[in-house]
Design a protein around this motif. Structure first.
Motif, PDB file in Angstrom:
ATOM      1  N   VAL A   6     -72.349  41.481  29.569  1.00 20.83           N
ATOM      2  CA  VAL A   6     -71.474  40.933  30.606  1.00 20.83           C
ATOM      3  C   VAL A   6     -71.872  39.477  30.839  1.00 20.83           C
ATOM      4  N   LYS A   7     -70.853  38.640  30.964  1.00 14.01           N
ATOM      5  CA  LYS A   7     -71.086  37.202  31.114  1.00 14.01           C
ATOM      6  C   LYS A   7     -70.775  36.746  32.531  1.00 14.01           C
ATOM      7  N   SER A   8     -71.579  35.813  33.000  1.00 16.51           N
ATOM      8  CA  SER A   8     -71.312  35.164  34.277  1.00 16.51           C
ATOM      9  C   SER A   8     -71.759  33.715  34.204  1.00 16.51           C
ATOM     10  N   ASN A  31     -59.003  39.707  31.946  1.00 24.90           N
ATOM     11  CA  ASN A  31     -58.657  39.722  30.534  1.00 24.90           C
ATOM     12  C   ASN A  31     -58.469  41.183  30.153  1.00 24.90           C
ATOM     13  N   HIS A  32     -57.390  41.508  29.455  1.00 28.28           N
ATOM     14  CA  HIS A  32     -57.076  42.911  29.183  1.00 28.28           C
ATOM     15  C   HIS A  32     -58.107  43.601  28.291  1.00 28.28           C
ATOM     16  N   GLN A  33     -58.633  42.911  27.286  1.00 28.82           N
ATOM     17  CA  GLN A  33     -59.659  43.529  26.435  1.00 28.82           C
ATOM     18  C   GLN A  33     -60.940  43.759  27.240  1.00 28.82           C
ATOM     19  N   ALA A  34     -61.336  42.791  28.052  1.00 31.89           N
ATOM     20  CA  ALA A  34     -62.527  42.959  28.892  1.00 31.89           C
ATOM     21  C   ALA A  34     -62.312  44.094  29.894  1.00 31.89           C
ATOM     22  N   LYS A  35     -61.087  44.221  30.409  1.00 29.76           N
ATOM     23  CA  LYS A  35     -60.755  45.313  31.325  1.00 29.76           C
ATOM     24  C   LYS A  35     -60.947  46.663  30.639  1.00 29.76           C
ATOM     25  N   LYS A  36     -60.484  46.783  29.388  1.00 28.54           N
ATOM     26  CA  LYS A  36     -60.672  48.028  28.639  1.00 28.54           C
ATOM     27  C   LYS A  36     -62.157  48.336  28.470  1.00 28.54           C
ATOM     28  N   ASN A  37     -62.942  47.308  28.228  1.00 25.21           N
ATOM     29  CA  ASN A  37     -64.384  47.506  28.075  1.00 25.21           C
ATOM     30  C   ASN A  37     -65.013  47.973  29.381  1.00 25.21           C
ATOM     31  N   LEU A  38     -64.608  47.369  30.503  1.00 21.40           N
ATOM     32  CA  LEU A  38     -65.109  47.823  31.801  1.00 21.40           C
ATOM     33  C   LEU A  38     -64.730  49.282  32.040  1.00 21.40           C
ATOM     34  N   SER A 117     -65.460  38.183  28.240  1.00 25.45           N
ATOM     35  CA  SER A 117     -66.495  38.222  29.277  1.00 25.45           C
ATOM     36  C   SER A 117     -67.231  39.551  29.388  1.00 25.45           C
ATOM     37  N   VAL A 118     -66.675  40.603  28.830  1.00 23.96           N
ATOM     38  CA  VAL A 118     -67.318  41.914  28.812  1.00 23.96           C
ATOM     39  C   VAL A 118     -67.118  42.469  27.416  1.00 23.96           C
ATOM     40  N   CYS A 119     -68.207  42.684  26.690  1.00 20.56           N
ATOM     41  CA  CYS A 119     -68.038  43.130  25.313  1.00 20.56           C
ATOM     42  C   CYS A 119     -69.067  44.189  24.934  1.00 20.56           C
ATOM     43  N   PRO A 120     -68.695  45.051  23.979  1.00 22.79           N
ATOM     44  CA  PRO A 120     -69.619  46.083  23.525  1.00 22.79           C
ATOM     45  C   PRO A 120     -70.715  45.491  22.647  1.00 22.79           C
ATOM     46  N   VAL A 121     -71.847  46.180  22.634  1.00 26.82           N
ATOM     47  CA  VAL A 121     -72.967  45.818  21.769  1.00 26.82           C
ATOM     48  C   VAL A 121     -73.381  47.103  21.057  1.00 26.82           C
ATOM     49  N   SER A 122     -73.462  47.075  19.743  1.00 26.45           N
ATOM     50  CA  SER A 122     -73.878  48.272  19.007  1.00 26.45           C
ATOM     51  C   SER A 122     -75.347  48.569  19.303  1.00 26.45           C
ATOM     52  N   ALA A 123     -75.743  49.810  19.078  1.00 29.36           N
ATOM     53  CA  ALA A 123     -77.141  50.198  19.303  1.00 29.36           C
ATOM     54  C   ALA A 123     -78.070  49.371  18.414  1.00 29.36           C
ATOM     55  N   GLU A 124     -77.644  49.102  17.193  1.00 30.23           N
ATOM     56  CA  GLU A 124     -78.459  48.304  16.270  1.00 30.23           C
ATOM     57  C   GLU A 124     -78.622  46.874  16.793  1.00 30.23           C
ATOM     58  N   HIS A 125     -77.517  46.260  17.223  1.00 23.74           N
ATOM     59  CA  HIS A 125     -77.590  44.900  17.758  1.00 23.74           C
ATOM     60  C   HIS A 125     -78.399  44.869  19.048  1.00 23.74           C
TER      61      HIS A 125
END
Length: 139
Positions: A6-8, A31-38, A117-125
């Motif tokens: 999450v970015k601020s 942002n619609h993609q960030a909303k889906k992530n939330l 502003s809100v994005c997934p992170v893989s377990a590896e990353h």
């Protein structure tokens, strides 16, 4: 458990404010993609707290303590927020420059979709970024 970033902007809401407030609603995402992530976040998920614009670095780790609910700051639309709680500071902030230079992180959403502003992170990353910042789970 899923992982996120999450970015601020630190002049709008900083890591220090997150720590001082303990639990804070992550509001204002429009942002619609960030909303889906939330909306996909679940209680217990972890997220990197990233200072954008000024520092451009992962500076801490938060935990989702309340799943998505209507964002009280939204004047219109079906926007959502989650509540996050500070878990701890990143011992060594992980800058965007270091992230971009690290082999294997090219597919990280922070690199590929820099404005999200809100994005997934893989377990590896997640593990690679934790190692880069010296993060170890408390306990």
């Amino acid at each position: 458990m899923a992982f996120w970033l999450v970015k601020s902007e630190p002049d709008a809401f900083s890591w220090d404010e997150q720590v001082a407030n303990h639990v804070e609603p992550w509001t204002g995402v429009r942002n619609h993609q960030a909303k889906k992530n939330l909306a996909a976040m679940q209680v217990g998920d972890r997220a990197f707290f990233y200072h954008s614009n000024v520092q451009r670095a992962i500076v801490g780790v938060v935990e989702v303590v309340r799943a998505a609910y209507p964002d009280p700051t939204a004047e219109s639309g079906a926007w959502v927020c989650v509540d996050v709680q500070a878990v701890g500071p990143m011992p060594e902030p992980v800058t965007l420059a270091r992230i971009k230079a690290e082999p294997g992180l090219e597919e990280l959403a922070l690199v590929r979709q820099s404005r999200l502003s809100v994005c997934p992170v893989s377990a590896e990353h997640w593990q690679v970024l934790c190692q880069m910042g010296g993060w170890q789970e408390p306990g």
